[in-house]
Enzyme design. Structure first.
Site, short mmCIF file in Angstrom:
data_model
loop_
_atom_site.label_atom_id
_atom_site.label_comp_id
_atom_site.label_asym_id
_atom_site.label_seq_id
_atom_site.Cartn_x
_atom_site.Cartn_y
_atom_site.Cartn_z
N CYS A 2 0.85 -1.30 0.08
CA CYS A 2 -0.13 -0.10 -0.07
C CYS A 2 0.96 1.40 -0.02
O CYS A 2 1.87 1.08 0.56
CB CYS A 2 -0.94 -0.07 1.34
SG CYS A 2 -2.10 -1.36 1.43
N ARG A 27 5.56 -0.87 -4.33
CA ARG A 27 5.08 -1.55 -2.95
C ARG A 27 3.90 -2.53 -3.21
O ARG A 27 3.88 -3.21 -2.39
CB ARG A 27 4.64 -0.48 -2.01
CG ARG A 27 5.52 0.43 -1.65
CD ARG A 27 5.17 1.61 -0.98
NE ARG A 27 4.71 1.48 0.23
CZ ARG A 27 5.28 1.32 1.58
NH1 ARG A 27 6.59 1.81 1.47
NH2 ARG A 27 4.54 1.07 2.60
N TRP A 74 -3.48 -2.41 -1.27
CA TRP A 74 -3.10 -4.06 -1.40
C TRP A 74 -4.09 -4.60 -0.50
O TRP A 74 -4.11 -4.67 0.70
CB TRP A 74 -1.82 -4.42 -0.99
CG TRP A 74 -1.03 -5.75 -1.52
CD1 TRP A 74 -0.90 -5.99 -2.85
CD2 TRP A 74 -1.03 -6.78 -0.50
NE1 TRP A 74 -0.47 -7.28 -2.92
CE2 TRP A 74 -0.46 -7.94 -1.53
CE3 TRP A 74 -1.33 -7.09 0.54
CZ2 TRP A 74 -0.11 -9.10 -0.82
CZ3 TRP A 74 -0.85 -8.31 1.20
CH2 TRP A 74 -0.47 -9.42 0.40
N ASN A 98 -2.94 2.55 5.70
CA ASN A 98 -2.04 1.66 5.40
C ASN A 98 -2.13 0.87 6.86
O ASN A 98 -2.05 1.48 7.90
CB ASN A 98 -0.55 1.94 5.24
CG ASN A 98 -0.39 2.33 3.91
OD1 ASN A 98 -1.57 2.35 3.09
ND2 ASN A 98 0.74 3.00 3.52
N GLY A 99 -2.15 -0.43 6.70
CA GLY A 99 -1.99 -1.40 8.05
C GLY A 99 -3.45 -2.13 8.25
O GLY A 99 -4.10 -2.42 7.23
N GLU A 482 17.98 -18.12 -3.27
CA GLU A 482 17.78 -16.83 -3.55
C GLU A 482 17.44 -17.14 -5.26
O GLU A 482 16.68 -16.22 -5.89
CB GLU A 482 19.01 -15.90 -3.30
CG GLU A 482 18.76 -14.52 -4.00
CD GLU A 482 17.69 -13.74 -3.42
OE1 GLU A 482 17.39 -12.75 -4.05
OE2 GLU A 482 17.02 -14.22 -2.44
N LYS A 486 14.14 -15.84 -6.97
CA LYS A 486 14.08 -14.72 -8.08
C LYS A 486 13.06 -15.34 -9.21
O LYS A 486 12.07 -14.65 -9.60
CB LYS A 486 15.22 -14.34 -8.36
CG LYS A 486 15.98 -13.60 -7.45
CD LYS A 486 15.51 -12.12 -7.38
CE LYS A 486 14.64 -12.01 -6.47
NZ LYS A 486 15.18 -12.08 -5.08
N GLU A 489 9.10 -15.55 -8.05
CA GLU A 489 8.59 -14.32 -8.02
C GLU A 489 8.12 -13.61 -9.18
O GLU A 489 7.23 -13.10 -9.18
CB GLU A 489 9.58 -13.42 -7.31
CG GLU A 489 9.82 -13.60 -5.67
CD GLU A 489 10.92 -12.62 -5.03
OE1 GLU A 489 10.50 -12.12 -4.01
OE2 GLU A 489 11.66 -12.19 -5.58
N HIS A 505 17.90 -37.14 -1.35
CA HIS A 505 16.98 -37.42 -0.39
C HIS A 505 15.52 -37.08 -0.75
O HIS A 505 14.78 -36.81 0.03
CB HIS A 505 17.50 -36.82 0.88
CG HIS A 505 18.71 -37.49 1.52
ND1 HIS A 505 18.89 -38.64 2.11
CD2 HIS A 505 20.13 -37.04 1.34
CE1 HIS A 505 20.26 -38.94 2.17
NE2 HIS A 505 20.75 -38.02 1.90
N LYS A 604 6.58 -4.71 -2.24
CA LYS A 604 7.88 -4.49 -1.74
C LYS A 604 8.15 -4.53 -0.32
O LYS A 604 9.13 -4.91 0.22
CB LYS A 604 8.31 -3.08 -2.54
CG LYS A 604 9.74 -3.06 -2.37
CD LYS A 604 10.71 -3.79 -3.14
CE LYS A 604 12.20 -3.45 -3.08
NZ LYS A 604 13.10 -4.50 -3.62
#
Length: 609
Positions: A2, A27, A74, A98-99, A482, A486, A489, A505, A604
């Site tokens: 947001c 964001r 969001w 926001n929140g 990582e 990427k 995402e 395994h 973000k």
């Protein structure tokens, strides 16, 4: 997640608010809206989806006024829709938020019983109705906001307008970031610095429980009771152009290519080569503090957690102190043992990550020393820590972190060097040798970036795969995690990172001719074992993409695609091997036509739990 932008001054508010929202798109959001105060009335425009949809609405039904607020939402409470988009209105009160308001259901039930009618499914609309209710009694906008916020429980950053009191804006925060920008005859408020950088560099960072009242010419900061608070503006040194694409197709690609400069900036002024030491004054830990440490927790989320895993290798090797790495969202719920000689190191790009902030407070409450690695100056996490190592990556706009990750690794290495020197587990000569390797790093990252065209060609061969496996050993296992993160995402391809020795395994059952396996294989102590893992993949018709260093030409014929990065000290090799993995994810995503900079469902800065 947001974004809030507010403006009050002498210019038209809507273009400024929209420009700020555009700079906060990284964001993550699913709807947007603006409200302006003009000629005694407040007008609101909202739209589902991206800002372009809101701009179309404004093109058809423009709004005027030199006082306005805007928001990119969001969804948390209520599906993405125009009705649920901010700003929300009740009886002349307009709010962006926001929140999360945790007690909104109880408040909503009470307000409904008092005759209030709600138009959305959101928790935010509660705030507008609460302020409206108190305003009817108090007849004062600021007092009404204070009384309303005293009733809500949860996290918030809010900007609020009152139709009956033009030329005034109120903003407040609790657990969600909010920054104030100071101009001449104008003021700004936003969730993050880039929204205001093209207008002012003088910023005030609000603390939890603080409220600010604006007019074009005045600004007063108080606590939520009304006690005045003195605040000093900070001058932000970022150039506004640093937050623009600069000719690159995507912010992510620009930020991948900015890594040599970002690494150099993070190193600048910190290596004391003559003395074989590192200067980290802002860490606020004396040699005695460092010598007395018995344990280090490193706590982070997502990409920062992967950096933390590499940091464990660095610190234990050079400092001989046990390190435990925790995912922030799990840390406080397991009642961790934090003692006076425990150091908790938090890592966060934004400095506002809700789970990491909660972990910080847990460690602090238990009496431990807390420090952080962060990219955003004066954000919440560094402000609440005893000390900080700032990375100097500059603003990172792409949701998928790249330069923030590599500069975090550099900061962790600097911390390990400083801790090792203080504990005398690292000699001055050894520190000088490590410093020489660090100083070559920007140039070697530039060399790794020269693989770009080859990686784009490789991406065409593998973009159709439904699954990827990433393998690495030792400090390359976090790099594998990582790399997989990427890819998933931004391309939406399922990918998993595994320690290479764990392949047999379980994951080996998945390998067939349709499964690309990315193997990170620098020529170090585990090189031969990793080569054996590659041969096991090929024996099952899997396709191998190998990332190795200049000493790994022996892999020719053992991989379907070979990417060779320069040689460097093994401690720093995860930084170099991460670069081709970033480029691989980027090019696959571009070829698949996904939204590289703003992948679906991601934000973000994750400022809610």
């Amino acid at each position: 997640m947001c974004g809030i932008v507010g403006y009050i001054g002498f210019q038209e508010a809507t273009p400024i608010v929209l420009d700020g929202l555009r700079r906060l798109e990284y964001r993550g959001y699913d709807s947007a809206g603006v409200a302006t105060h003009h000629d005694g009335t407040i007008e609101i425009r909202r739209a589902e989806g991206k800002l372009i949809n809101l701009e179309k609405v404004l093109g058809e039904r423009p709004v005027k006024g030199s006082c306005g607020i805007g928001h990119t939402r969001w969804a948390t409470h209520g599906r993405p829709s125009e009705t649920n988009a901010h700003p929300h209105y009740a009886g002349g009160i307009v709010v962006v938020h926001n929140g999360i308001i945790e007690n909104y259901l109880a408040l909503k039930e009470r307000l409904r019983g008092q005759g209030h009618v709600f138009n959305s499914e959101t928790d935010t609309e509660i705030i507008a109705h609460l302020v409206e209710q108190h305003y009817k009694i108090e007849k004062d906008f600021v007092t009404a906001v204070r009384k309303a916020l005293a009733e809500v429980r949860g996290a918030y950053a809010v900007a609020i307008l009152c139709e009956q009191e033009p030329g005034k804006m109120v903003a407040a925060k609790l657990g969600s970031p909010l920054v104030v920008g100071q101009g001449k005859g104008e003021h700004f408020v936003a969730s993050d610095i880039p929204a205001m950088l093209s207008h002012t560099r003088e910023m005030i960072f609000l603390e939890d429980g603080e409220m600010v009242v604006f007019t074009p010419d005045t600004m007063e900061v108080t606590d939520l009771v009304g006690n005045p608070i003195e605040k000093t503006a900070k001058t932000i040194t970022w150039n506004p152009l640093m937050a623009e694409k600069g000719g690159y197709k995507h912010f992510m690609l620009k930020e991948i290519y900015e890594q040599p400069r970002a690494i150099a900036d993070t190193l600048a002024g910190r290596l004391i080569e003559d003395e074989g030491d590192v200067s980290l004054e802002s860490l606020n830990l004396s040699d005695a503090d460092l010598q007395g440490l018995e344990k280090v927790f490193i706590v982070a989320c997502g990409t920062s957690w992967h950096a933390a895993l590499v940091g464990k290798f660095m610190i234990e090797k050079h400092c001989r102190v046990p390190v435990e790495v925790d995912i922030a969202s799990e840390f406080r719920y397991r009642d961790p043992i934090v003692e006076p000689k425990t150091l908790t190191l938090l890592i966060s790009q934004s400095g506002e990550t809700a789970d990491t902030l909660a972990a910080l407070r847990e460690a602090k409450a238990k009496g431990g020393r807390v420090v952080s690695i962060c990219n955003v100056v004066e954000s919440s996490i560094p402000r609440e820590c005893h000390g900080v190592i700032y990375t100097h990556a500059g603003p990172e706009i792409g949701v998928a972190s790249t330069k923030a990750f590599t500069t975090q690794l550099v900061a962790l290495f600097l911390f390990a060097m400083r801790l090792g020197r203080a504990r005398n587990t690292l000699s001055a000569d050894a520190c000088r040798a490590l410093a020489k390797d660090l100083l070559t790093l920007p140039r070697k990252v530039e060399e790794a970036l020269e693989l770009d065209e080859r990686i784009e060609a490789i991406s065409r061969d593998f973009m159709g795969a439904r699954d990827f496996l990433y393998l690495g050993r030792g400090n390359q296992y976090p790099a594998a995690l990582e790399g997989a993160l990427k890819l998933k995402e931004i391309s939406y391809i399922h990918a998993e990172g595994y320690p290479a020795g764990e392949m047999k395994h379980g994951p080996i059952a998945l390998i067939d001719e349709h499964m690309p396996v990315v193997v990170i294989a620098p020529e170090n102590d585990t090189y031969e074992k990793v080569v054996s893992n590659m041969e096991e993949v090929q024996a099952r018709a899997g396709k191998v993409i190998a990332v190795t260093d200049a000493g790994g030409e022996t892999l020719c014929g053992k991989a379907d695609a070979l990417l060779v990065v320069p040689q460097i000290a093994d401690d720093l090799m995860p930084i170099l091997t991460s670069v081709p993995l970033q480029l691989l994810a980027y090019h696959v995503a571009v070829l698949k036509g996904t939204d590289v900079d703003q992948p679906r469902n991601l934000a973000k800065s994750v400022t809610v739990e």
